[in-house]
Design a protein around this motif. Structure first.
Motif, short mmCIF file in Angstrom:
data_model
loop_
_atom_site.label_atom_id
_atom_site.label_comp_id
_atom_site.label_asym_id
_atom_site.label_seq_id
_atom_site.Cartn_x
_atom_site.Cartn_y
_atom_site.Cartn_z
N GLU A 75 0.83 -1.19 0.00
CA GLU A 75 0.00 0.00 0.00
C GLU A 75 0.87 1.25 0.00
N ALA A 76 2.03 1.17 0.67
CA ALA A 76 2.92 2.31 0.73
C ALA A 76 3.56 2.53 -0.65
N ALA A 77 3.94 1.44 -1.40
CA ALA A 77 4.58 1.57 -2.71
C ALA A 77 3.54 1.70 -3.79
N GLY A 78 2.35 1.37 -3.57
CA GLY A 78 1.30 1.46 -4.55
C GLY A 78 1.05 0.14 -5.24
N GLY A 79 1.86 -0.87 -5.14
CA GLY A 79 1.67 -2.21 -5.72
C GLY A 79 1.92 -2.20 -7.22
N LEU A 80 1.48 -3.24 -7.93
CA LEU A 80 1.63 -3.35 -9.39
C LEU A 80 0.46 -2.59 -10.02
N PRO A 81 0.69 -1.51 -10.76
CA PRO A 81 -0.42 -0.71 -11.26
C PRO A 81 -1.27 -1.43 -12.30
N GLN A 82 -0.68 -2.33 -13.11
CA GLN A 82 -1.47 -3.00 -14.13
C GLN A 82 -2.43 -4.03 -13.53
N LEU A 83 -2.20 -4.39 -12.29
CA LEU A 83 -3.09 -5.36 -11.66
C LEU A 83 -4.10 -4.68 -10.74
N GLU A 84 -4.05 -3.39 -10.67
CA GLU A 84 -5.00 -2.69 -9.84
C GLU A 84 -6.30 -2.51 -10.57
N LEU A 85 -7.38 -2.90 -9.99
CA LEU A 85 -8.69 -2.86 -10.64
C LEU A 85 -9.14 -1.44 -10.93
N SER A 86 -8.67 -0.51 -10.22
CA SER A 86 -9.11 0.86 -10.45
C SER A 86 -8.55 1.42 -11.74
N THR A 87 -7.40 0.86 -12.28
CA THR A 87 -6.81 1.36 -13.53
C THR A 87 -7.25 0.54 -14.75
N PHE A 88 -8.05 -0.53 -14.59
CA PHE A 88 -8.48 -1.36 -15.71
C PHE A 88 -9.23 -0.60 -16.79
N PRO A 89 -10.21 0.24 -16.46
CA PRO A 89 -10.93 0.93 -17.53
C PRO A 89 -10.00 1.83 -18.36
N ASN A 90 -9.10 2.52 -17.69
CA ASN A 90 -8.15 3.38 -18.40
C ASN A 90 -7.24 2.54 -19.31
N GLN A 91 -6.75 1.39 -18.80
CA GLN A 91 -5.88 0.51 -19.60
C GLN A 91 -6.64 -0.06 -20.80
N ILE A 92 -7.89 -0.45 -20.60
CA ILE A 92 -8.70 -1.00 -21.70
C ILE A 92 -8.94 0.07 -22.76
N PHE A 93 -9.21 1.28 -22.33
CA PHE A 93 -9.42 2.38 -23.30
C PHE A 93 -8.19 2.57 -24.17
#
Length: 184
Positions: free
Chosen positions: A20-38
């Protein structure tokens, strides 16, 4: 055992806290999926248009050009093959004609040589016949001369023998006796 579960729980809590402090792997974060799909859809559409409008027409034109070149080369090869067959037939015909002409030249040369040979043989035969006739004439003259000489010698010898024997020989009777004896 309580101590081991406590250690495992503590390490998992530490992992989640660090994540949580490093932010984790961004491509596996569900909150960024719509942006990645777009952006994935935009990228695929751009790649599709670039390929369909630029790359694929170039590839198609290169393939069409190659097909045309291959077709032209095959047609040219067929034409050259037909010309080669015609040239081979013409060569074979010329060779057969040359052989026929050579045979005719040989036959003509043989005939000419034979004619010359026949003329030379006829001339030689004529010369031989003329020389034989001359020789026969010469032999006949020699024979006649020899006969005359033999007659003369025989007459003279007969006269001398008769005279040596004490008789008198009459020329007429000696000549007739020698002539009769020479005739056979």
């Amino acid at each position: 055992m309580a101590n081991t579960t406590h250690t495992a729980d503590a390490s998992q809590d530490a992992f989640h806290a660090a994540e949580e402090a490093a932010g984790g792997l961004p491509q596996l974060e569900l909150s960024t999926f719509p942006n990645q799909i777009f952006w994935l859809a935009i990228t695929l559409v751009v790649i599709f248009f670039v390929l369909s409008k630029v790359a694929l027409p170039r590839i198609a034109s290169v393939l069409a050009e190659r097909r045309g070149t291959i077709t032209n080369d095959i047609a040219a090869a067929e034409d050259l093959k037909a010309k080669a067959l015609e040239a081979e037939e013409a060569y074979n015909k010329a060779l057969a004609d040359a052989r026929t002409e050579a045979g005719q030249i040989v036959a003509d040369a043989k005939a000419e040589i034979q004619a010359d040979l026949d003329k030379a043989i006829a001339k030689a035969d004529a010369e031989i016949a003329a020389k034989a006739a001359e020789s026969e004439t010469a032999i006949a003259e020699i024979r006649a001369g020899a006969e005359a000489a033999v007659k003369t010698v025989a007459k003279d010898t007969a006269k001398e023998i008769i005279a040596a024997m004490g008789g008198k020989a009459d020329a007429r009777s000696v000549t007739s006796a020698v002539t009769a004896r020479m005739k056979g």
